[in-house]
Design a protein around this motif. Sequence first.
Motif, PDB file in Angstrom:
ATOM      1  N   ARG A   1       0.820  -1.204   0.000  1.00  0.00           N
ATOM      2  CA  ARG A   1       0.000   0.000   0.000  1.00  0.00           C
ATOM      3  C   ARG A   1       0.859   1.261   0.000  1.00  0.00           C
ATOM      4  NH1 ARG A   1      -4.175  -3.056   4.086  1.00  0.00           N
ATOM      5  NH2 ARG A   1      -5.364  -4.018   2.405  1.00  0.00           N
ATOM      6  N   HIS A   2       1.971   1.199   0.681  1.00  0.00           N
ATOM      7  CA  HIS A   2       2.939   2.297   0.698  1.00  0.00           C
ATOM      8  C   HIS A   2       3.428   2.553  -0.734  1.00  0.00           C
ATOM      9  CE1 HIS A   2       7.261   3.563   1.148  1.00  0.00           C
ATOM     10  NE2 HIS A   2       6.812   4.289   2.144  1.00  0.00           N
ATOM     11  N   HIS A   3       3.717   1.468  -1.439  1.00  0.00           N
ATOM     12  CA  HIS A   3       4.205   1.584  -2.815  1.00  0.00           C
ATOM     13  C   HIS A   3       3.103   2.128  -3.742  1.00  0.00           C
ATOM     14  CE1 HIS A   3       6.990  -0.460  -6.034  1.00  0.00           C
ATOM     15  NE2 HIS A   3       6.861   0.830  -6.197  1.00  0.00           N
ATOM     16  N   LYS A   4       1.898   1.569  -3.598  1.00  0.00           N
ATOM     17  CA  LYS A   4       0.798   1.996  -4.479  1.00  0.00           C
ATOM     18  C   LYS A   4       0.399   3.442  -4.217  1.00  0.00           C
ATOM     19  CE  LYS A   4      -1.311  -2.544  -5.118  1.00  0.00           C
ATOM     20  NZ  LYS A   4      -2.553  -3.314  -4.898  1.00  0.00           N
ATOM     21  N   LEU A   5       0.498   3.855  -2.972  1.00  0.00           N
ATOM     22  CA  LEU A   5       0.192   5.249  -2.633  1.00  0.00           C
ATOM     23  C   LEU A   5       1.123   6.176  -3.413  1.00  0.00           C
ATOM     24  CD1 LEU A   5      -1.051   7.512  -0.929  1.00  0.00           C
ATOM     25  CD2 LEU A   5       0.479   6.865   0.943  1.00  0.00           C
ATOM     26  N   TRP A   6       2.396   5.825  -3.413  1.00  0.00           N
ATOM     27  CA  TRP A   6       3.375   6.639  -4.131  1.00  0.00           C
ATOM     28  C   TRP A   6       3.078   6.629  -5.641  1.00  0.00           C
ATOM     29  CZ3 TRP A   6       7.287   5.339  -7.692  1.00  0.00           C
ATOM     30  CH2 TRP A   6       8.218   6.355  -7.955  1.00  0.00           C
TER      31      TRP A   6
ATOM     32  N   SER B   1      -0.309  14.758   6.927  1.00  0.00           N
ATOM     33  CA  SER B   1       0.221  15.569   5.819  1.00  0.00           C
ATOM     34  C   SER B   1      -0.112  14.921   4.485  1.00  0.00           C
ATOM     35  CB  SER B   1       1.742  15.703   5.891  1.00  0.00           C
ATOM     36  OG  SER B   1       2.155  16.116   7.136  1.00  0.00           O
ATOM     37  N   ALA B   2      -0.003  13.589   4.435  1.00  0.00           N
ATOM     38  CA  ALA B   2      -0.306  12.891   3.179  1.00  0.00           C
ATOM     39  C   ALA B   2      -1.768  13.096   2.815  1.00  0.00           C
ATOM     40  CB  ALA B   2       0.017  11.403   3.312  1.00  0.00           C
ATOM     41  N   SER B   3      -2.628  13.029   3.806  1.00  0.00           N
ATOM     42  CA  SER B   3      -4.056  13.207   3.581  1.00  0.00           C
ATOM     43  C   SER B   3      -4.341  14.612   3.047  1.00  0.00           C
ATOM     44  CB  SER B   3      -4.766  12.979   4.929  1.00  0.00           C
ATOM     45  OG  SER B   3      -6.116  12.782   4.748  1.00  0.00           O
ATOM     46  N   ALA B   4      -3.692  15.606   3.667  1.00  0.00           N
ATOM     47  CA  ALA B   4      -3.889  16.996   3.236  1.00  0.00           C
ATOM     48  C   ALA B   4      -3.344  17.198   1.823  1.00  0.00           C
ATOM     49  CB  ALA B   4      -3.196  17.940   4.207  1.00  0.00           C
ATOM     50  N   ALA B   5      -2.199  16.570   1.534  1.00  0.00           N
ATOM     51  CA  ALA B   5      -1.591  16.716   0.204  1.00  0.00           C
ATOM     52  C   ALA B   5      -2.511  16.136  -0.877  1.00  0.00           C
ATOM     53  CB  ALA B   5      -0.233  16.011   0.181  1.00  0.00           C
ATOM     54  N   ILE B   6      -3.134  15.006  -0.551  1.00  0.00           N
ATOM     55  CA  ILE B   6      -4.036  14.373  -1.524  1.00  0.00           C
ATOM     56  C   ILE B   6      -5.259  15.260  -1.742  1.00  0.00           C
ATOM     57  CG2 ILE B   6      -5.568  12.403  -1.892  1.00  0.00           C
ATOM     58  CD1 ILE B   6      -3.396  10.698  -0.423  1.00  0.00           C
ATOM     59  N   ALA B   7      -5.795  15.799  -0.640  1.00  0.00           N
ATOM     60  CA  ALA B   7      -6.971  16.684  -0.755  1.00  0.00           C
ATOM     61  C   ALA B   7      -6.628  17.907  -1.609  1.00  0.00           C
ATOM     62  CB  ALA B   7      -7.441  17.103   0.627  1.00  0.00           C
ATOM     63  N   ALA B   8      -5.371  18.379  -1.478  1.00  0.00           N
ATOM     64  CA  ALA B   8      -4.953  19.561  -2.236  1.00  0.00           C
ATOM     65  C   ALA B   8      -4.410  19.187  -3.621  1.00  0.00           C
ATOM     66  CB  ALA B   8      -3.896  20.324  -1.441  1.00  0.00           C
ATOM     67  N   LYS B   9      -4.416  17.894  -3.941  1.00  0.00           N
ATOM     68  CA  LYS B   9      -3.868  17.381  -5.205  1.00  0.00           C
ATOM     69  C   LYS B   9      -2.440  17.905  -5.425  1.00  0.00           C
ATOM     70  CE  LYS B   9      -8.372  17.275  -7.678  1.00  0.00           C
ATOM     71  NZ  LYS B   9      -9.141  16.569  -6.774  1.00  0.00           N
ATOM     72  N   ASP B  10      -1.639  17.834  -4.383  1.00  0.00           N
ATOM     73  CA  ASP B  10      -0.282  18.392  -4.421  1.00  0.00           C
ATOM     74  C   ASP B  10       0.758  17.258  -4.350  1.00  0.00           C
ATOM     75  OD1 ASP B  10       2.176  19.606  -3.833  1.00  0.00           O
ATOM     76  OD2 ASP B  10       1.213  21.265  -2.776  1.00  0.00           O
ATOM     77  N   GLY B  11       1.279  16.909  -5.514  1.00  0.00           N
ATOM     78  CA  GLY B  11       2.208  15.790  -5.610  1.00  0.00           C
ATOM     79  C   GLY B  11       3.496  16.010  -4.830  1.00  0.00           C
ATOM     80  N   ARG B  12       3.977  17.246  -4.826  1.00  0.00           N
ATOM     81  CA  ARG B  12       5.237  17.525  -4.134  1.00  0.00           C
ATOM     82  C   ARG B  12       5.075  17.351  -2.622  1.00  0.00           C
ATOM     83  NH1 ARG B  12       9.659  21.212  -5.564  1.00  0.00           N
ATOM     84  NH2 ARG B  12       8.471  21.698  -7.429  1.00  0.00           N
ATOM     85  N   LYS B  13       3.941  17.859  -2.102  1.00  0.00           N
ATOM     86  CA  LYS B  13       3.657  17.709  -0.670  1.00  0.00           C
ATOM     87  C   LYS B  13       3.497  16.245  -0.303  1.00  0.00           C
ATOM     88  CE  LYS B  13       1.357  21.709   1.315  1.00  0.00           C
ATOM     89  NZ  LYS B  13       0.073  22.380   1.282  1.00  0.00           N
ATOM     90  N   LEU B  14       2.856  15.499  -1.186  1.00  0.00           N
ATOM     91  CA  LEU B  14       2.645  14.079  -0.913  1.00  0.00           C
ATOM     92  C   LEU B  14       3.996  13.365  -0.855  1.00  0.00           C
ATOM     93  CD1 LEU B  14       0.796  11.664  -0.449  1.00  0.00           C
ATOM     94  CD2 LEU B  14       0.600  11.405  -2.930  1.00  0.00           C
ATOM     95  N   ALA B  15       4.906  13.728  -1.772  1.00  0.00           N
ATOM     96  CA  ALA B  15       6.228  13.099  -1.778  1.00  0.00           C
ATOM     97  C   ALA B  15       6.964  13.406  -0.476  1.00  0.00           C
ATOM     98  CB  ALA B  15       7.030  13.584  -2.981  1.00  0.00           C
TER      99      ALA B  15
END
Length: 156
Positions: free
Chosen positions: A47-52, A98-112
């Motif tokens: 799941r960690h891999h698929k999330l990325w 943070s990952a949740s917020a990054a996804i909500a904001a559709k922000d790939g850099r934040k998610l990384a």
Amino acid sequence: MKLRGWMLALAGLGAASATAAAQDVKSPSVDQYVPRLGDIMSAAQRRHHKLWLAGKAQNWDLAAYELGQLKASLVEAALLYSGIPVSNVTTLEAPLQSASAAIAAKDGRKLANALGELTEGCNACHRSMNRSFVVMKVPTDQGLFGNQEFAPKPRP
Ligand code: HEC
């Protein structure tokens, strides 16, 4: 925060699947199948891999789903295996949020960035539980196990 409170908070982060999993595994009885910790971790790894991968492809619905699944694995590990130090699980809360917020904001850099912190949290627990040889990394490719480091570390 007590472990149960933390898990409820985590489950409430917008992941219905995490809530369901937390309820399902509340009180396993002997005649119920209890997954081995290594099996829960193997699911967490996928799941960690698929999330990325989902984040990289900017598939935000899939990323949100995989994040929920990953949280469910971690909640399950903490619920079923009382020997796991609670602090090693709760420190993952910030990067998961943070990952949740990054996804909500559709922000790939934040998610990384969040994934980088999260991965460090995975490894911190592995080190503290005599599993320092299980080294996760932010994935570098789509290949199978692209989020794990297999080369041995030089011994100090
Ligand atoms: C609270 C502690 C803790 C955290 C947090 C944690 N792990 Fe683990 N992990 C373990 C332990 C303990 C084992 C060894 C299980 C065993 O030996 O059966 C393990 C084993 C593993 C394995 C090896 C499984 C196998 O059978 O090859 C993988 C892969 C793994 N973890 C991935 C992750 C990932 C990815 C994360 C973060 C998203 C993570 N872990 C977070 C404690 C943790």
